[in-house]
Motif scaffolding. Structure first.
Motif, short mmCIF file in Angstrom:
data_model
loop_
_atom_site.label_atom_id
_atom_site.label_comp_id
_atom_site.label_asym_id
_atom_site.label_seq_id
_atom_site.Cartn_x
_atom_site.Cartn_y
_atom_site.Cartn_z
N THR A 213 -37.16 -26.76 58.80
CA THR A 213 -37.77 -25.81 59.74
C THR A 213 -37.88 -25.99 61.00
OG1 THR A 213 -39.83 -26.81 58.56
CG2 THR A 213 -39.37 -24.43 58.12
N GLU A 238 -45.75 -23.15 56.74
CA GLU A 238 -44.37 -22.70 56.73
C GLU A 238 -43.54 -23.74 56.49
OE1 GLU A 238 -43.61 -22.06 60.87
OE2 GLU A 238 -41.52 -22.60 60.82
N THR A 242 -41.13 -22.37 53.23
CA THR A 242 -40.03 -21.93 53.55
C THR A 242 -38.84 -22.82 52.91
OG1 THR A 242 -40.61 -21.38 55.57
CG2 THR A 242 -38.47 -21.40 55.29
N VAL A 292 -44.88 -15.93 54.58
CA VAL A 292 -43.47 -16.31 54.72
C VAL A 292 -42.56 -14.96 54.17
CG1 VAL A 292 -41.54 -17.85 54.16
CG2 VAL A 292 -43.75 -18.67 54.98
N VAL A 294 -38.41 -14.35 53.28
CA VAL A 294 -36.87 -14.46 53.37
C VAL A 294 -36.32 -13.16 53.08
CG1 VAL A 294 -35.03 -15.87 52.48
CG2 VAL A 294 -37.07 -16.72 52.41
N THR A 385 -35.37 -15.61 57.93
CA THR A 385 -36.65 -15.79 57.70
C THR A 385 -37.77 -15.67 58.89
OG1 THR A 385 -36.48 -18.20 58.90
CG2 THR A 385 -36.13 -17.92 56.23
N ASN A 387 -42.23 -15.77 59.35
CA ASN A 387 -43.41 -16.09 59.15
C ASN A 387 -44.51 -15.80 60.06
OD1 ASN A 387 -44.01 -18.12 61.02
ND2 ASN A 387 -42.38 -19.47 59.84
#
Length: 426
Positions: A213, A238, A242, A292, A294, A385, A387
RNA sequence: GGAUGGGUGGGUGAGUGGCUGAAACCACCGGUUUGCUAAACCGACGUACGGGGAAACUUGUACCGCGGGUUCGAAUCCCGCCCCAUCCGCCA
Protein backbone atom coordinates in the motif's frame (compact mmCIF):
# COMPACT_ATOMS: atom_id res chain seq x y z
CA UNK A 1 3.49 3.48 -8.57
CA UNK A 2 2.58 4.62 -12.04
CA UNK A 3 2.38 2.06 -14.79
CA UNK A 4 5.31 2.19 -17.17
CA UNK A 5 2.97 1.64 -20.06
CA UNK A 6 0.95 4.70 -19.08
CA UNK A 7 4.04 6.87 -18.75
CA UNK A 8 5.14 5.73 -22.16
CA UNK A 9 1.81 6.22 -23.89
CA UNK A 10 0.45 9.26 -22.08
CA UNK A 11 3.56 11.16 -21.24
CA UNK A 12 2.00 14.56 -21.86
CA UNK A 13 -0.88 13.91 -19.53
CA UNK A 14 1.44 12.61 -16.83
CA UNK A 15 3.70 15.65 -17.08
CA UNK A 16 0.71 17.96 -16.85
CA UNK A 17 -0.53 16.09 -13.83
CA UNK A 18 2.81 16.25 -12.06
CA UNK A 19 2.97 19.98 -12.64
CA UNK A 20 -0.25 20.18 -10.72
CA UNK A 21 1.69 18.65 -7.87
CA UNK A 22 4.13 21.50 -8.35
CA UNK A 23 6.77 19.38 -9.94
CA UNK A 24 9.22 21.43 -11.95
CA UNK A 25 12.04 21.13 -14.45
CA UNK A 26 14.53 18.96 -12.63
CA UNK A 27 11.91 16.69 -11.12
CA UNK A 28 10.02 16.34 -14.37
CA UNK A 29 13.20 15.10 -16.00
CA UNK A 30 12.76 11.89 -14.04
CA UNK A 31 10.04 10.95 -16.48
CA UNK A 32 12.43 11.19 -19.39
CA UNK A 33 15.05 9.26 -17.48
CA UNK A 34 12.57 6.50 -16.83
CA UNK A 35 11.67 6.30 -20.50
CA UNK A 36 15.32 6.33 -21.57
CA UNK A 37 16.03 3.50 -19.16
CA UNK A 38 13.09 1.66 -20.59
CA UNK A 39 14.53 1.79 -24.09
CA UNK A 40 17.79 0.45 -22.72
CA UNK A 41 16.00 -2.24 -20.81
CA UNK A 42 14.16 -3.49 -23.86
CA UNK A 43 17.21 -3.45 -26.04
CA UNK A 44 19.24 -5.30 -23.45
CA UNK A 45 16.52 -7.84 -22.89
CA UNK A 46 16.39 -8.68 -26.58
CA UNK A 47 20.11 -9.31 -26.55
CA UNK A 48 19.90 -11.39 -23.43
CA UNK A 49 17.01 -13.47 -24.73
CA UNK A 50 18.78 -14.13 -28.01
CA UNK A 51 21.92 -15.20 -26.22
CA UNK A 52 20.02 -17.56 -23.97
CA UNK A 53 18.02 -18.93 -26.89
CA UNK A 54 21.20 -19.81 -28.73
CA UNK A 55 22.66 -21.49 -25.67
CA UNK A 56 19.49 -23.51 -25.23
CA UNK A 57 19.55 -24.57 -28.86
CA UNK A 58 23.13 -25.79 -28.65
CA UNK A 59 22.60 -27.54 -25.35
CA UNK A 60 19.83 -29.58 -26.86
CA UNK A 61 22.27 -30.93 -29.44
CA UNK A 62 24.78 -32.02 -26.86
CA UNK A 63 22.61 -34.60 -25.16
CA UNK A 64 22.13 -36.88 -28.18
CA UNK A 65 25.79 -36.57 -29.16
CA UNK A 66 26.90 -37.67 -25.72
CA UNK A 67 24.43 -40.53 -25.90
CA UNK A 68 25.98 -41.70 -29.12
CA UNK A 69 29.43 -41.48 -27.62
CA UNK A 70 30.49 -38.66 -29.91
CA UNK A 71 32.01 -36.57 -27.19
CA UNK A 72 34.60 -35.19 -29.57
CA UNK A 73 31.83 -33.52 -31.55
CA UNK A 74 30.15 -32.30 -28.40
CA UNK A 75 33.23 -30.60 -27.07
CA UNK A 76 33.18 -27.47 -29.29
CA UNK A 77 29.47 -27.05 -28.61
CA UNK A 78 30.13 -27.11 -24.91
CA UNK A 79 32.66 -24.36 -25.31
CA UNK A 80 30.27 -22.24 -27.31
CA UNK A 81 27.61 -22.65 -24.65
CA UNK A 82 30.09 -21.69 -21.98
CA UNK A 83 30.88 -18.54 -23.91
CA UNK A 84 27.23 -17.67 -24.40
CA UNK A 85 26.65 -18.26 -20.76
CA UNK A 86 29.36 -15.85 -19.81
CA UNK A 87 27.84 -13.27 -22.13
CA UNK A 88 24.36 -13.86 -20.73
CA UNK A 89 25.61 -13.38 -17.25
CA UNK A 90 26.87 -9.93 -18.07
CA UNK A 91 23.69 -9.01 -19.89
CA UNK A 92 21.69 -10.26 -16.97
CA UNK A 93 23.66 -8.14 -14.54
CA UNK A 94 23.18 -5.13 -16.72
CA UNK A 95 19.47 -5.86 -16.98
CA UNK A 96 19.21 -6.08 -13.24
CA UNK A 97 20.95 -2.79 -12.67
CA UNK A 98 18.77 -1.05 -15.27
CA UNK A 99 15.64 -2.44 -13.67
CA UNK A 100 16.71 -1.45 -10.19
CA UNK A 101 17.47 2.08 -11.29
CA UNK A 102 14.18 2.33 -13.13
CA UNK A 103 12.31 0.97 -10.16
CA UNK A 104 13.85 3.52 -7.84
CA UNK A 105 12.86 6.34 -10.13
CA UNK A 106 9.34 4.99 -10.44
CA UNK A 107 9.04 4.81 -6.68
CA UNK A 108 9.87 8.50 -6.53
CA UNK A 109 7.00 9.54 -8.79
CA UNK A 110 3.69 10.29 -7.09
CA UNK A 111 0.35 9.47 -8.60
CA UNK A 112 -0.89 11.62 -11.43
CA UNK A 113 -3.77 13.79 -10.24
CA UNK A 114 -7.13 13.38 -11.93
CA UNK A 115 -7.98 16.13 -14.40
CA UNK A 116 -10.60 17.53 -12.01
CA UNK A 117 -8.02 18.13 -9.26
CA UNK A 118 -7.36 21.85 -8.76
CA UNK A 119 -3.92 23.42 -8.86
CA UNK A 120 -2.45 24.62 -5.62
CA UNK A 121 0.44 24.41 -3.22
CA UNK A 122 -0.88 24.38 0.31
CA UNK A 123 -3.97 23.36 2.23
CA UNK A 124 -5.20 26.92 1.72
CA UNK A 125 -5.57 26.16 -1.97
CA UNK A 126 -7.98 23.30 -1.45
CA UNK A 127 -11.39 23.81 -2.95
CA UNK A 128 -14.43 23.75 -0.73
CA UNK A 129 -16.40 21.12 -2.56
CA UNK A 130 -19.43 21.22 -0.33
CA UNK A 131 -19.63 23.94 2.31
CA UNK A 132 -21.66 23.63 5.46
CA UNK A 133 -24.95 25.18 4.42
CA UNK A 134 -26.21 26.38 7.79
CA UNK A 135 -25.00 28.96 10.28
CA UNK A 136 -22.30 27.77 12.64
CA UNK A 137 -23.52 26.65 16.02
CA UNK A 138 -23.29 29.13 18.85
CA UNK A 139 -22.15 27.65 22.13
CA UNK A 140 -23.58 28.62 25.45
CA UNK A 141 -21.77 30.89 27.88
CA UNK A 142 -18.92 29.04 29.55
CA UNK A 143 -18.52 26.41 26.85
CA UNK A 144 -15.05 24.81 26.83
CA UNK A 145 -12.81 22.75 24.55
CA UNK A 146 -13.07 18.97 24.57
CA UNK A 147 -9.97 18.43 26.70
CA UNK A 148 -11.66 20.31 29.52
CA UNK A 149 -14.87 18.37 28.97
CA UNK A 150 -12.95 15.14 29.08
CA UNK A 151 -11.59 16.08 32.45
CA UNK A 152 -14.87 17.39 33.77
CA UNK A 153 -16.82 14.24 32.94
CA UNK A 154 -13.91 11.85 33.42
CA UNK A 155 -14.04 10.59 29.82
CA UNK A 156 -10.35 10.33 29.03
CA UNK A 157 -7.07 10.88 30.78
CA UNK A 158 -3.87 11.92 29.08
CA UNK A 159 -1.67 11.83 32.17
CA UNK A 160 -2.49 8.20 32.76
CA UNK A 161 -1.65 7.48 29.15
CA UNK A 162 1.73 9.10 29.68
CA UNK A 163 2.26 6.92 32.73
CA UNK A 164 1.49 3.75 30.81
CA UNK A 165 3.09 4.59 27.49
CA UNK A 166 3.79 8.20 26.62
CA UNK A 167 2.24 11.28 25.11
CA UNK A 168 -0.37 10.60 22.47
CA UNK A 169 -1.74 7.45 24.06
CA UNK A 170 -4.88 8.49 25.92
CA UNK A 171 -6.77 6.33 28.36
CA UNK A 172 -10.52 6.39 27.82
CA UNK A 173 -12.73 5.59 30.73
CA UNK A 174 -16.34 5.40 31.87
CA UNK A 175 -18.75 7.01 29.46
CA UNK A 176 -15.77 8.12 27.39
CA UNK A 177 -14.75 4.51 26.81
CA UNK A 178 -18.28 3.47 26.08
CA UNK A 179 -18.69 6.31 23.62
CA UNK A 180 -15.69 4.96 21.71
CA UNK A 181 -17.22 1.53 21.55
CA UNK A 182 -20.59 2.95 20.52
CA UNK A 183 -19.10 4.99 17.69
CA UNK A 184 -17.16 2.02 16.38
CA UNK A 185 -20.27 -0.10 16.45
CA UNK A 186 -22.33 2.62 14.80
CA UNK A 187 -19.84 3.19 11.99
CA UNK A 188 -19.45 -0.50 11.30
CA UNK A 189 -23.18 -1.06 11.19
CA UNK A 190 -23.66 1.84 8.78
CA UNK A 191 -20.96 0.44 6.53
CA UNK A 192 -22.32 -3.07 6.61
CA UNK A 193 -25.75 -1.70 5.69
CA UNK A 194 -24.12 -0.03 2.69
CA UNK A 195 -22.80 -3.37 1.48
CA UNK A 196 -19.34 -3.48 2.99
CA UNK A 197 -18.04 -6.75 4.36
CA UNK A 198 -16.68 -6.45 7.86
CA UNK A 199 -13.05 -7.48 8.25
CA UNK A 200 -11.11 -7.82 11.45
CA UNK A 201 -7.48 -7.88 10.37
CA UNK A 202 -4.17 -8.23 12.20
CA UNK A 203 -2.78 -5.01 13.59
CA UNK A 204 0.75 -5.99 12.70
CA UNK A 205 1.76 -6.55 9.12
CA UNK A 206 4.87 -7.80 7.38
CA UNK A 207 7.08 -5.87 4.99
CA UNK A 208 5.33 -7.05 1.86
CA UNK A 209 2.05 -5.65 3.07
CA UNK A 210 3.61 -2.35 4.08
CA UNK A 211 5.13 -2.11 0.65
CA UNK A 212 1.90 -3.08 -1.07
CA UNK A 213 0.00 0.00 0.00
CA UNK A 214 3.03 2.27 -0.26
CA UNK A 215 4.04 2.73 3.38
CA UNK A 216 7.42 1.32 2.46
CA UNK A 217 9.99 2.17 1.36
CA UNK A 218 9.31 5.88 1.85
CA UNK A 219 7.23 6.39 4.92
CA UNK A 220 9.12 4.11 7.22
CA UNK A 221 9.40 6.87 9.80
CA UNK A 222 5.63 7.07 10.18
CA UNK A 223 5.18 3.50 11.32
CA UNK A 224 6.06 1.82 14.54
CA UNK A 225 8.20 -1.20 13.80
CA UNK A 226 8.82 -4.43 15.64
CA UNK A 227 12.33 -4.86 14.40
CA UNK A 228 12.96 -8.25 15.89
CA UNK A 229 10.15 -9.81 13.95
CA UNK A 230 10.10 -7.47 10.99
CA UNK A 231 6.53 -6.40 11.59
CA UNK A 232 4.94 -3.00 11.45
CA UNK A 233 2.05 -1.67 13.49
CA UNK A 234 -0.55 -0.56 11.02
CA UNK A 235 -1.03 3.18 10.57
CA UNK A 236 -4.48 2.50 9.11
CA UNK A 237 -6.70 -0.48 8.34
CA UNK A 238 -6.15 0.35 4.70
CA UNK A 239 -2.89 -1.57 4.90
CA UNK A 240 -4.07 -5.02 5.98
CA UNK A 241 -7.45 -4.76 4.26
CA UNK A 242 -6.21 -3.74 0.82
CA UNK A 243 -3.45 -6.32 1.03
CA UNK A 244 -6.01 -9.08 1.42
CA UNK A 245 -6.10 -9.16 -2.37
CA UNK A 246 -2.43 -8.51 -3.01
CA UNK A 247 -1.21 -10.54 -5.96
CA UNK A 248 -4.67 -11.78 -6.87
CA UNK A 249 -6.20 -11.97 -10.28
CA UNK A 250 -9.90 -11.51 -9.69
CA UNK A 251 -12.79 -12.29 -11.97
CA UNK A 252 -14.56 -9.26 -13.33
CA UNK A 253 -17.75 -10.35 -11.62
CA UNK A 254 -16.01 -10.20 -8.24
CA UNK A 255 -15.82 -6.42 -8.58
CA UNK A 256 -16.45 -4.25 -6.76
CA UNK A 257 -15.10 -5.59 -3.51
CA UNK A 258 -16.27 -3.52 -0.58
CA UNK A 259 -14.71 -4.04 2.82
CA UNK A 260 -14.79 -2.23 6.12
CA UNK A 261 -12.71 -2.69 9.21
CA UNK A 262 -12.37 -1.22 12.62
CA UNK A 263 -8.79 -1.14 13.89
CA UNK A 264 -6.62 0.77 16.23
CA UNK A 265 -4.15 2.83 14.21
CA UNK A 266 -0.59 3.64 15.20
CA UNK A 267 1.34 6.61 13.94
CA UNK A 268 4.68 7.92 15.00
CA UNK A 269 4.13 11.29 13.30
CA UNK A 270 7.72 12.11 14.10
CA UNK A 271 8.33 15.81 14.26
CA UNK A 272 4.72 16.69 13.66
CA UNK A 273 4.10 17.85 17.20
CA UNK A 274 3.58 21.43 18.09
CA UNK A 275 0.66 23.76 17.63
CA UNK A 276 -2.86 22.42 17.35
CA UNK A 277 -2.15 19.02 18.80
CA UNK A 278 -3.80 19.41 22.15
CA UNK A 279 -6.29 16.91 23.44
CA UNK A 280 -7.57 14.45 20.90
CA UNK A 281 -6.46 16.44 17.90
CA UNK A 282 -3.47 14.28 17.12
CA UNK A 283 -2.52 10.97 18.70
CA UNK A 284 -0.05 8.13 18.33
CA UNK A 285 -2.76 5.56 18.82
CA UNK A 286 -6.33 6.10 17.76
CA UNK A 287 -9.35 4.19 16.57
CA UNK A 288 -10.71 4.31 13.08
CA UNK A 289 -13.23 2.52 10.94
CA UNK A 290 -12.10 2.33 7.36
CA UNK A 291 -13.85 1.55 4.09
CA UNK A 292 -11.98 0.05 1.17
CA UNK A 293 -13.10 -0.69 -2.36
CA UNK A 294 -11.47 -2.61 -5.16
CA UNK A 295 -13.13 -1.46 -8.35
CA UNK A 296 -13.23 -1.81 -12.08
CA UNK A 297 -11.30 1.11 -13.62
CA UNK A 298 -14.43 2.19 -15.49
CA UNK A 299 -16.37 2.56 -12.26
CA UNK A 300 -13.88 3.85 -9.76
CA UNK A 301 -14.92 7.49 -9.93
CA UNK A 302 -18.55 6.59 -9.58
CA UNK A 303 -17.60 4.51 -6.55
CA UNK A 304 -15.62 7.48 -5.23
CA UNK A 305 -18.75 9.65 -5.31
CA UNK A 306 -20.76 6.93 -3.62
CA UNK A 307 -18.22 6.70 -0.84
CA UNK A 308 -18.44 10.43 -0.27
CA UNK A 309 -22.20 10.30 -0.16
CA UNK A 310 -21.97 7.45 2.31
CA UNK A 311 -19.59 9.25 4.66
CA UNK A 312 -21.71 12.38 4.39
CA UNK A 313 -24.75 10.41 5.51
CA UNK A 314 -22.92 9.25 8.61
CA UNK A 315 -21.75 12.75 9.42
CA UNK A 316 -25.31 13.95 9.15
CA UNK A 317 -26.53 11.34 11.58
CA UNK A 318 -23.97 12.56 14.09
CA UNK A 319 -25.57 16.01 13.82
CA UNK A 320 -22.24 17.69 13.36
CA UNK A 321 -21.40 20.61 11.07
CA UNK A 322 -19.01 19.43 8.38
CA UNK A 323 -17.71 20.40 5.00
CA UNK A 324 -16.08 18.56 2.16
CA UNK A 325 -12.89 19.75 0.52
CA UNK A 326 -11.47 18.75 -2.80
CA UNK A 327 -7.75 18.67 -2.21
CA UNK A 328 -5.45 20.56 -4.52
CA UNK A 329 -2.50 18.91 -6.24
CA UNK A 330 -0.06 20.17 -3.65
CA UNK A 331 -1.92 18.83 -0.64
CA UNK A 332 -2.82 15.38 -1.91
CA UNK A 333 -1.22 12.24 -0.62
CA UNK A 334 1.57 10.67 -2.67
CA UNK A 335 -0.49 7.70 -3.85
CA UNK A 336 -3.77 9.44 -4.50
CA UNK A 337 -5.23 10.56 -7.81
CA UNK A 338 -8.06 12.45 -6.19
CA UNK A 339 -8.94 13.08 -2.58
CA UNK A 340 -11.86 14.58 -0.74
CA UNK A 341 -11.38 15.53 2.88
CA UNK A 342 -14.18 15.67 5.38
CA UNK A 343 -13.74 18.27 8.07
CA UNK A 344 -15.83 18.58 11.16
CA UNK A 345 -16.34 21.86 12.94
CA UNK A 346 -14.77 22.02 16.35
CA UNK A 347 -16.98 24.62 17.96
CA UNK A 348 -14.85 25.42 21.00
CA UNK A 349 -11.53 25.45 19.16
CA UNK A 350 -13.29 27.27 16.35
CA UNK A 351 -11.57 25.41 13.57
CA UNK A 352 -12.12 22.60 11.13
CA UNK A 353 -10.69 19.17 11.93
CA UNK A 354 -10.04 16.53 9.30
CA UNK A 355 -11.96 13.35 10.09
CA UNK A 356 -11.95 11.50 6.82
CA UNK A 357 -9.95 11.42 3.66
CA UNK A 358 -11.59 9.61 0.79
CA UNK A 359 -9.24 8.84 -2.05
CA UNK A 360 -9.17 7.14 -5.39
CA UNK A 361 -5.75 5.64 -5.97
CA UNK A 362 -6.62 4.37 -9.41
CA UNK A 363 -3.99 1.73 -10.23
CA UNK A 364 -1.20 3.27 -8.15
CA UNK A 365 -1.48 0.76 -5.33
CA UNK A 366 -2.62 -2.19 -7.40
CA UNK A 367 0.34 -1.79 -9.72
CA UNK A 368 2.64 -2.13 -6.78
CA UNK A 369 0.81 -5.05 -5.25
CA UNK A 370 -0.19 -6.63 -8.55
CA UNK A 371 -3.89 -6.72 -7.78
CA UNK A 372 -5.55 -7.45 -11.09
CA UNK A 373 -8.68 -8.79 -12.70
CA UNK A 374 -9.55 -10.54 -15.90
CA UNK A 375 -11.93 -8.48 -17.99
CA UNK A 376 -14.67 -9.76 -20.29
CA UNK A 377 -12.19 -10.08 -23.15
CA UNK A 378 -9.94 -12.25 -21.05
CA UNK A 379 -7.40 -9.45 -20.73
CA UNK A 380 -5.73 -8.94 -17.41
CA UNK A 381 -5.71 -5.41 -16.11
CA UNK A 382 -4.98 -3.61 -12.89
CA UNK A 383 -7.95 -2.92 -10.65
CA UNK A 384 -8.49 0.42 -8.96
CA UNK A 385 -8.48 0.87 -5.20
CA UNK A 386 -10.23 3.46 -3.10
CA UNK A 387 -10.44 4.04 0.58
CA UNK A 388 -11.64 6.42 3.19
CA UNK A 389 -12.31 6.74 6.86
CA UNK A 390 -15.80 6.24 8.07
CA UNK A 391 -14.70 7.56 10.43
CA UNK A 392 -11.66 8.42 12.56
CA UNK A 393 -12.79 8.59 16.16
CA UNK A 394 -10.78 11.10 18.16
CA UNK A 395 -11.69 14.25 16.29
CA UNK A 396 -15.28 13.10 15.95
CA UNK A 397 -15.35 12.70 19.71
CA UNK A 398 -13.79 16.13 20.13
CA UNK A 399 -16.38 17.75 17.88
CA UNK A 400 -19.20 15.78 19.42
CA UNK A 401 -18.32 16.85 22.93
CA UNK A 402 -17.76 20.47 22.00
CA UNK A 403 -20.75 20.98 19.72
CA UNK A 404 -23.23 19.10 21.81
CA UNK A 405 -22.25 20.48 25.19
CA UNK A 406 -24.95 22.15 27.24
CA UNK A 407 -24.91 23.51 30.76
CA UNK A 408 -26.56 20.25 31.86
CA UNK A 409 -24.17 17.91 30.13
CA UNK A 410 -23.28 16.58 26.71
CA UNK A 411 -26.10 15.57 24.43
CA UNK A 412 -25.61 12.32 22.53
CA UNK A 413 -27.04 12.30 18.98
CA UNK A 414 -30.05 10.07 18.61
CA UNK A 415 -28.37 7.75 16.11
CA UNK A 416 -25.96 6.67 18.84
CA UNK A 417 -28.43 6.03 21.64
CA UNK A 418 -28.88 2.38 20.96
CA UNK A 419 -25.13 1.90 21.08
CA UNK A 420 -24.29 4.09 24.05
CA UNK A 421 -27.26 3.20 26.16
CA UNK A 422 -27.28 6.78 27.45
CA UNK A 423 -28.57 10.02 25.96
CA UNK A 424 -26.48 12.44 27.96
CA UNK A 425 -23.05 12.58 29.44
CA UNK A 426 -23.40 14.26 32.80
C1' G B 1 11.95 -21.94 22.46
C1' G B 2 12.70 -27.67 21.05
C1' A B 3 11.56 -31.77 17.42
C1' U B 4 9.78 -33.53 12.81
C1' G B 5 7.69 -33.01 8.06
C1' G B 6 6.63 -29.77 4.03
C1' G B 7 6.59 -25.59 0.15
C1' U B 8 5.00 -27.67 -7.75
C1' G B 9 -0.29 -24.21 -12.06
C1' G B 10 -7.21 -21.64 -9.13
C1' G B 11 -7.39 -26.48 -5.87
C1' U B 12 -5.71 -31.71 -4.90
C1' G B 13 -1.33 -33.94 -6.42
C1' A B 14 2.64 -36.78 -9.84
C1' G B 15 7.44 -35.81 -11.30
C1' U B 16 14.52 -41.48 -12.76
C1' G B 17 19.18 -34.20 -14.44
C1' G B 18 17.82 -33.50 -21.11
C1' C B 19 11.60 -35.89 -24.51
C1' U B 20 8.50 -31.34 -18.27
C1' G B 21 5.69 -25.02 -18.60
C1' A B 22 5.23 -29.32 -16.04
C1' A B 23 1.07 -36.06 -15.73
C1' A B 24 -3.64 -37.03 -13.64
C1' C B 25 -7.92 -35.42 -11.20
C1' C B 26 -11.16 -31.36 -9.56
C1' A B 27 -12.88 -26.39 -10.43
C1' C B 28 -13.56 -22.63 -14.16
C1' C B 29 -14.60 -21.46 -19.49
C1' G B 30 -16.32 -22.91 -24.67
C1' G B 31 -18.89 -26.75 -27.34
C1' U B 32 -21.70 -31.51 -28.50
C1' U B 33 -25.67 -34.57 -26.90
C1' U B 34 -30.35 -34.57 -24.06
C1' G B 35 -38.03 -31.84 -22.81
C1' C B 36 -35.31 -28.59 -18.72
C1' U B 37 -31.63 -29.48 -15.02
C1' A B 38 -28.09 -33.13 -14.07
C1' A B 39 -24.83 -36.61 -16.20
C1' A B 40 -21.66 -38.01 -20.24
C1' C B 41 -18.31 -36.72 -24.07
C1' C B 42 -14.97 -33.20 -26.77
C1' G B 43 -11.91 -28.87 -26.51
C1' A B 44 -9.45 -24.74 -24.39
C1' C B 45 -7.37 -23.65 -19.73
C1' G B 46 -0.65 -19.99 -15.84
C1' U B 47 2.10 -15.33 -15.28
C1' A B 48 5.80 -11.63 -16.48
C1' C B 49 9.02 -9.18 -19.81
C1' G B 50 10.63 -8.76 -24.98
C1' G B 51 10.34 -9.41 -30.85
C1' G B 52 6.74 -9.47 -35.11
C1' G B 53 1.42 -8.01 -36.23
C1' A B 54 -3.88 -2.96 -36.88
C1' A B 55 -5.82 -7.19 -34.51
C1' A B 56 -6.92 -12.33 -33.87
C1' C B 57 -2.45 -14.34 -33.18
C1' U B 58 2.51 -15.81 -33.41
C1' U B 59 7.47 -16.10 -31.55
C1' G B 60 11.81 -15.66 -27.75
C1' U B 61 13.18 -15.69 -22.64
C1' A B 62 12.28 -16.35 -17.53
C1' C B 63 9.43 -18.46 -13.55
C1' C B 64 7.93 -25.36 -9.76
C1' G B 65 8.82 -20.56 -1.84
C1' C B 66 13.41 -16.86 -2.31
C1' G B 67 18.72 -16.33 -3.34
C1' G B 68 23.24 -18.59 -4.72
C1' G B 69 26.12 -22.99 -6.55
C1' U B 70 27.36 -27.73 -9.43
C1' U B 71 26.46 -29.10 -14.81
C1' C B 72 26.88 -28.41 -21.81
C1' G B 73 21.77 -28.93 -19.47
C1' A B 74 18.28 -28.37 -12.81
C1' A B 75 11.37 -28.60 -10.47
C1' U B 76 14.91 -32.77 -9.90
C1' C B 77 21.74 -32.56 -6.95
C1' C B 78 24.44 -29.04 -3.17
C1' C B 79 24.48 -24.51 0.19
C1' G B 80 22.01 -20.32 2.63
C1' C B 81 17.45 -17.89 3.81
C1' C B 82 12.12 -17.35 4.29
C1' C B 83 7.51 -19.40 5.13
C1' C B 84 3.90 -23.22 6.48
C1' A B 85 2.01 -27.66 9.10
C1' U B 86 2.17 -31.05 13.20
C1' C B 87 3.83 -32.47 18.14
C1' C B 88 6.15 -30.83 22.84
C1' G B 89 6.99 -26.48 26.15
C1' C B 90 4.90 -21.65 27.55
C1' C B 91 0.40 -18.96 27.33
C1' A B 92 -5.20 -15.38 26.76
Amino acid sequence: MLQLKVIREEKTRILQGLRKRNWEGAQLKIINEILALDDQRRLNQKELDDSLAEANRLSKQIGPLMGQGKSAEAEPLKQQVAQLKEQSKQLEERQRSIETEQQELLYAVPNCPHKSVPKGKTPDDNAVYRPWPSPMPVLHEGAVPHWDLGKKYNLFDFELGVKLTGAGFPVYRGQGAKLQRALIQFFLEENIKAGYEEIMPPLLVNEDSARGTGQLPDKEAQMYACERDNFYLIPTAEVPVTNLWRGDILAEKDLPIKATAYTACFRREAGAWGAHVRGLNRLHQFDKVEIVQVEHPDNSYKAHQQMIAHVARIMKKLELPYRILLLCGGDMGFASAKTYDFEVWSAAQERWLEVSSVSNFESFQTNRMQLRFKDSNGKIQLAHTLNGSSLALPRIVAALLENHQTPEGIRIPKALWKYTGFKMIS
